[in-house]
Design a protein around this motif. Sequence first.
Motif, PDB file in Angstrom:
ATOM      1  N   VAL A 179      43.542  32.559  35.303  1.00  0.00           N
ATOM      2  CA  VAL A 179      42.783  32.448  36.544  1.00  0.00           C
ATOM      3  C   VAL A 179      43.751  32.666  37.691  1.00  0.00           C
ATOM      4  N   THR A 180      43.445  33.596  38.583  1.00  0.00           N
ATOM      5  CA  THR A 180      44.288  33.802  39.762  1.00  0.00           C
ATOM      6  C   THR A 180      43.623  33.113  40.945  1.00  0.00           C
ATOM      7  N   GLY A 181      44.378  32.230  41.580  1.00  0.00           N
ATOM      8  CA  GLY A 181      43.854  31.449  42.697  1.00  0.00           C
ATOM      9  C   GLY A 181      43.554  30.029  42.268  1.00  0.00           C
ATOM     10  N   ALA A 182      44.368  29.071  42.731  1.00  0.00           N
ATOM     11  CA  ALA A 182      44.195  27.668  42.357  1.00  0.00           C
ATOM     12  C   ALA A 182      43.434  26.904  43.430  1.00  0.00           C
ATOM     13  N   GLY A 183      42.401  27.556  43.974  1.00  0.00           N
ATOM     14  CA  GLY A 183      41.505  26.864  44.887  1.00  0.00           C
ATOM     15  C   GLY A 183      40.433  26.134  44.106  1.00  0.00           C
ATOM     16  N   PRO A 184      39.419  25.605  44.785  1.00  0.00           N
ATOM     17  CA  PRO A 184      38.363  24.869  44.080  1.00  0.00           C
ATOM     18  C   PRO A 184      37.678  25.687  42.991  1.00  0.00           C
ATOM     19  N   ILE A 185      37.297  26.934  43.286  1.00  0.00           N
ATOM     20  CA  ILE A 185      36.622  27.753  42.275  1.00  0.00           C
ATOM     21  C   ILE A 185      37.580  28.083  41.135  1.00  0.00           C
ATOM     22  N   GLY A 186      38.831  28.364  41.461  1.00  0.00           N
ATOM     23  CA  GLY A 186      39.806  28.668  40.425  1.00  0.00           C
ATOM     24  C   GLY A 186      40.008  27.509  39.468  1.00  0.00           C
ATOM     25  N   ILE A 187      40.160  26.304  39.997  1.00  0.00           N
ATOM     26  CA  ILE A 187      40.357  25.139  39.128  1.00  0.00           C
ATOM     27  C   ILE A 187      39.081  24.838  38.344  1.00  0.00           C
ATOM     28  N   LEU A 188      37.927  24.983  38.978  1.00  0.00           N
ATOM     29  CA  LEU A 188      36.680  24.802  38.238  1.00  0.00           C
ATOM     30  C   LEU A 188      36.545  25.853  37.135  1.00  0.00           C
ATOM     31  N   ALA A 189      37.013  27.079  37.376  1.00  0.00           N
ATOM     32  CA  ALA A 189      36.980  28.115  36.345  1.00  0.00           C
ATOM     33  C   ALA A 189      37.876  27.730  35.167  1.00  0.00           C
ATOM     34  N   LEU A 190      39.027  27.129  35.449  1.00  0.00           N
ATOM     35  CA  LEU A 190      39.885  26.644  34.372  1.00  0.00           C
ATOM     36  C   LEU A 190      39.181  25.571  33.550  1.00  0.00           C
ATOM     37  N   LEU A 191      38.531  24.635  34.241  1.00  0.00           N
ATOM     38  CA  LEU A 191      37.814  23.560  33.545  1.00  0.00           C
ATOM     39  C   LEU A 191      36.658  24.131  32.725  1.00  0.00           C
ATOM     40  N   ALA A 192      35.953  25.118  33.287  1.00  0.00           N
ATOM     41  CA  ALA A 192      34.839  25.732  32.563  1.00  0.00           C
ATOM     42  C   ALA A 192      35.342  26.525  31.359  1.00  0.00           C
ATOM     43  N   ALA A 193      36.476  27.207  31.514  1.00  0.00           N
ATOM     44  CA  ALA A 193      37.052  27.954  30.394  1.00  0.00           C
ATOM     45  C   ALA A 193      37.467  27.012  29.275  1.00  0.00           C
ATOM     46  N   ARG A 194      38.043  25.875  29.648  1.00  0.00           N
ATOM     47  CA  ARG A 194      38.420  24.881  28.638  1.00  0.00           C
ATOM     48  C   ARG A 194      37.184  24.359  27.918  1.00  0.00           C
ATOM     49  N   ALA A 195      36.111  24.103  28.680  1.00  0.00           N
ATOM     50  CA  ALA A 195      34.864  23.635  28.063  1.00  0.00           C
ATOM     51  C   ALA A 195      34.270  24.688  27.133  1.00  0.00           C
ATOM     52  N   SER A 196      34.560  25.969  27.393  1.00  0.00           N
ATOM     53  CA  SER A 196      34.070  27.050  26.537  1.00  0.00           C
ATOM     54  C   SER A 196      34.936  27.248  25.305  1.00  0.00           C
ATOM     55  N   GLY A 197      36.036  26.516  25.227  1.00  0.00           N
ATOM     56  CA  GLY A 197      36.877  26.571  24.039  1.00  0.00           C
ATOM     57  C   GLY A 197      38.184  27.317  24.185  1.00  0.00           C
ATOM     58  N   ALA A 198      38.488  27.806  25.390  1.00  0.00           N
ATOM     59  CA  ALA A 198      39.759  28.518  25.587  1.00  0.00           C
ATOM     60  C   ALA A 198      40.920  27.603  25.218  1.00  0.00           C
ATOM     61  N   SER A 199      41.883  28.151  24.482  1.00  0.00           N
ATOM     62  CA  SER A 199      42.997  27.323  24.000  1.00  0.00           C
ATOM     63  C   SER A 199      44.284  27.529  24.789  1.00  0.00           C
ATOM     64  N   GLN A 200      44.386  28.615  25.543  1.00  0.00           N
ATOM     65  CA  GLN A 200      45.536  28.867  26.404  1.00  0.00           C
ATOM     66  C   GLN A 200      45.035  29.146  27.810  1.00  0.00           C
ATOM     67  N   LEU A 201      45.511  28.357  28.764  1.00  0.00           N
ATOM     68  CA  LEU A 201      45.080  28.503  30.139  1.00  0.00           C
ATOM     69  C   LEU A 201      46.276  28.741  31.052  1.00  0.00           C
ATOM     70  N   PHE A 202      46.132  29.713  31.952  1.00  0.00           N
ATOM     71  CA  PHE A 202      47.167  30.049  32.910  1.00  0.00           C
ATOM     72  C   PHE A 202      46.529  30.127  34.298  1.00  0.00           C
ATOM     73  N   VAL A 203      47.281  29.748  35.323  1.00  0.00           N
ATOM     74  CA  VAL A 203      46.789  29.878  36.683  1.00  0.00           C
ATOM     75  C   VAL A 203      47.926  30.322  37.579  1.00  0.00           C
TER      76      VAL A 203
END
Length: 357
Positions: A179-203
């Motif tokens: 995820v590029t951009g650690a603003g509110p939408i970016g961090i929510l996208a990380l949380l949503a990706a984790r909820a979808s099962g993503a095992s490696q997260l980068f920001v």
Amino acid sequence: MKALRFHSAKDLRIDEIETPPDPGPGEVRVENRFAGICGTDLHEYAYGPIFVPREPHSFTGASSPQVLGHEFGGVVTAVGRGVENAREGDRVSIQPLVMPRTGDYYAARGLFHLSSELALVGLSWNHGGMSEAALVNDYNVFVIDDGMTDRQAALVEPTAVAVYACDRGGVAAGNSVLVTGAGPIGILALLAARASGASQLFVSDVNDKRLDLASEAVPGVVTINPAASDVGDTLREATEGHVGCDVAIECAGSEHALKACLDSVRKQGVVVQTGLHPGENPLNWFDVTFKDVDIRGSWAYPTHYWPRVARLITSGQVPAEMIVTRTVSLSNAIEQGFDALLDPTGDQLKILIDLSQ
């Protein structure tokens, strides 16, 4: 009643306006509880009008001065004739998209968010969330249960943006996601990706304070400041086969961030453009072809997402409240809210306005 209204760029005012009238057929009046300040609101304040219509909106008739606030919830105080999905006293989250419900190519297909006549409560509607009350359509109202707090009700809207971005990217179990951009939408996208099962997260972000906030909200995420490290090289070093990530989601609205997504994604990976760009962006289209990638836009969200997103929040799978760093009153919202978020050296992420203060 008091309302925060956009008059022109750098001209927000706390105005005294009329309380919404009794609702007509298909309308609902809501006493607002909390409203979030969105990046779109900040852009209107700094550079607008952008989404706020200069002339009366073709569908809603709304124009400036505009009550802001499209991320909000509250309590129903009255319903009009024919309203069946809410009643007085219900606590609700507001889905702010307003559009023709019939006679529209996209409406006929349930793709209301793609209507060419689209308006938004809080941007191109006569009411908004940054006021003591609002009048909305019945289809804008979603009743929430006791498992959701009033604060969380105001966070369903930005969370829906992030969930839809992950859906557009096809994020699945075991995926690696940038995820590029650690603003509110970016961090929510990380949380949503984790909820979808993503095992490696980068920001990635150029603001170290926001990278720290991302680490707090999403433990284990790999943070990258592109001013210090090459994003693509970092992704290739850390991913299986050194090929890059499966999905890259651009949430910054930045030319350099989108280029980093294309560089970082593996061959036949997916790039999702979520951030709004201010102009044209020259991209290396040879790489698009050579890497055989998909580039997909992600605009808003389908309106039927609301119950699903609410469940993700109340279950704790997407703890959206992690992005909230401050709550302010309506009377202090300009200085302590808008100005604080526009401060490039500031440490605020998502600020909520408490309409009860």
